[in-house]
Motif scaffolding. Sequence first.
Motif, PDB file in Angstrom:
ATOM      1  N   HIS A 139      10.201  11.697 -13.492  1.00  0.00           N
ATOM      2  CA  HIS A 139      10.104  13.153 -13.376  1.00  0.00           C
ATOM      3  C   HIS A 139       9.264  13.544 -12.152  1.00  0.00           C
ATOM      4  O   HIS A 139       9.641  14.462 -11.404  1.00  0.00           O
ATOM      5  N   GLN A 140       8.147  12.857 -11.929  1.00  0.00           N
ATOM      6  CA  GLN A 140       7.305  13.161 -10.768  1.00  0.00           C
ATOM      7  C   GLN A 140       8.038  12.878  -9.459  1.00  0.00           C
ATOM      8  O   GLN A 140       7.920  13.643  -8.492  1.00  0.00           O
ATOM      9  N   SER A 142       0.845  -1.193   0.000  1.00  0.00           N
ATOM     10  CA  SER A 142       0.000   0.000   0.000  1.00  0.00           C
ATOM     11  C   SER A 142       0.884   1.249   0.000  1.00  0.00           C
ATOM     12  O   SER A 142       1.977   1.248   0.573  1.00  0.00           O
ATOM     13  N   PRO A 143       0.420   2.330  -0.642  1.00  0.00           N
ATOM     14  CA  PRO A 143       1.241   3.555  -0.697  1.00  0.00           C
ATOM     15  C   PRO A 143       1.586   4.117   0.674  1.00  0.00           C
ATOM     16  O   PRO A 143       2.620   4.765   0.842  1.00  0.00           O
ATOM     17  N   GLU A 144       0.727   3.850   1.684  1.00  0.00           N
ATOM     18  CA  GLU A 144       0.943   4.442   3.011  1.00  0.00           C
ATOM     19  C   GLU A 144       2.003   3.718   3.831  1.00  0.00           C
ATOM     20  O   GLU A 144       2.425   4.221   4.870  1.00  0.00           O
ATOM     21  N   LYS A 197       0.056   4.790  -8.135  1.00  0.00           N
ATOM     22  CA  LYS A 197      -0.614   5.123  -6.871  1.00  0.00           C
ATOM     23  C   LYS A 197       0.364   5.677  -5.826  1.00  0.00           C
ATOM     24  O   LYS A 197       0.072   6.704  -5.194  1.00  0.00           O
ATOM     25  N   PRO A 198       1.522   5.023  -5.584  1.00  0.00           N
ATOM     26  CA  PRO A 198       2.451   5.620  -4.608  1.00  0.00           C
ATOM     27  C   PRO A 198       2.962   6.987  -5.047  1.00  0.00           C
ATOM     28  O   PRO A 198       3.194   7.860  -4.203  1.00  0.00           O
ATOM     29  N   THR A 199       3.120   7.199  -6.358  1.00  0.00           N
ATOM     30  CA  THR A 199       3.572   8.509  -6.840  1.00  0.00           C
ATOM     31  C   THR A 199       2.510   9.565  -6.574  1.00  0.00           C
ATOM     32  O   THR A 199       2.822  10.683  -6.130  1.00  0.00           O
ATOM     33  N   GLU A 200       1.230   9.237  -6.829  1.00  0.00           N
ATOM     34  CA  GLU A 200       0.140  10.169  -6.538  1.00  0.00           C
ATOM     35  C   GLU A 200       0.033  10.416  -5.034  1.00  0.00           C
ATOM     36  O   GLU A 200      -0.224  11.536  -4.590  1.00  0.00           O
ATOM     37  N   TRP A 201       0.228   9.353  -4.244  1.00  0.00           N
ATOM     38  CA  TRP A 201       0.159   9.495  -2.790  1.00  0.00           C
ATOM     39  C   TRP A 201       1.262  10.430  -2.284  1.00  0.00           C
ATOM     40  O   TRP A 201       1.031  11.272  -1.408  1.00  0.00           O
TER      41      TRP A 201
END
Length: 292
Positions: A204-205, A67-69, A129-133
């Motif tokens: 890049h993100q 999970s991203p968290e 998802k982890p990048t967005e998080w």
Amino acid sequence: MGMNVRKFQTFEWVDYENPKKSELAELIKPFGIDYHVLEDTLQVGHLPKIEKLNNLNFIILRAYSVSPEKQSSTISDLTNKIGFFYNDSTLITIHQKGFKFLENIGDDIEDPESLMIKIVERMLETYEKPTEWLSDLMDKFEKDVFLHKLQKFSVHDLYYGKAKARVCKKLLLLTQTVLNQVQVHPDNVTKLQDEKETLYNLIHQLDEFLEDANSLLNIYISTTSQKTNEVMKLLTIFSAFFLPLTFIVGVYGMNFQHMPELSNPYGYYYTILTMILISVLIFVWFKRKRII
């Protein structure tokens, strides 16, 4: 060990999940894969790589698998790998962890290269998802710092965010190096190029997050230092006012028998007036020096 064999129109896909070394060595013997190469596919923390074998292409890539968290800073905790062996007639995938993105792959795949690229596409999607998080986390950090909510700012969370971004960036850079070395048929060049562009955008993100995190940390340290300086300045001002007053009180608190001011009926008022005058002079001096 889980084993799944799918036959497409022109090739075969053999997928091994969580195999044992002894079982895998026996099963893959017909393909002529060296045992030392197999060990790479079973090694927990192995990084992305590409290698050309006698009659097969060998690639290892890693997918984000938690999970991203999750607060972790190691490659093996955040990601799991898939080993690819492929040629014009066969694709073999080997992995310890089950991946949902390996399911529901259609039957309209033309060749092993196309299937390999399709799986790579889904592996790269696991990093979205982890990048967005991380991006949302950075927005929260910026609000805490710039809207004067430093008590909510967590250096602990920022550390793990930076560690996660560094791990993902490192793996994606290695993946980029691998994909740049992959040779595909002309029909698959465009598909592979799309994945390279996806990789570039993800890197890049992550770069932006790391740069913003470093800047934010410097701003946080600067803001904290400024608040500390303001407190020290306030304490210094109070000390400047009370030091001479304390000195006067200390002098007249001495128990000497002959102190003329003690017998003067207006001695107390003179002393208070002197203390007020000193305080006013200190205040005026601070004002002129623009200290307060």
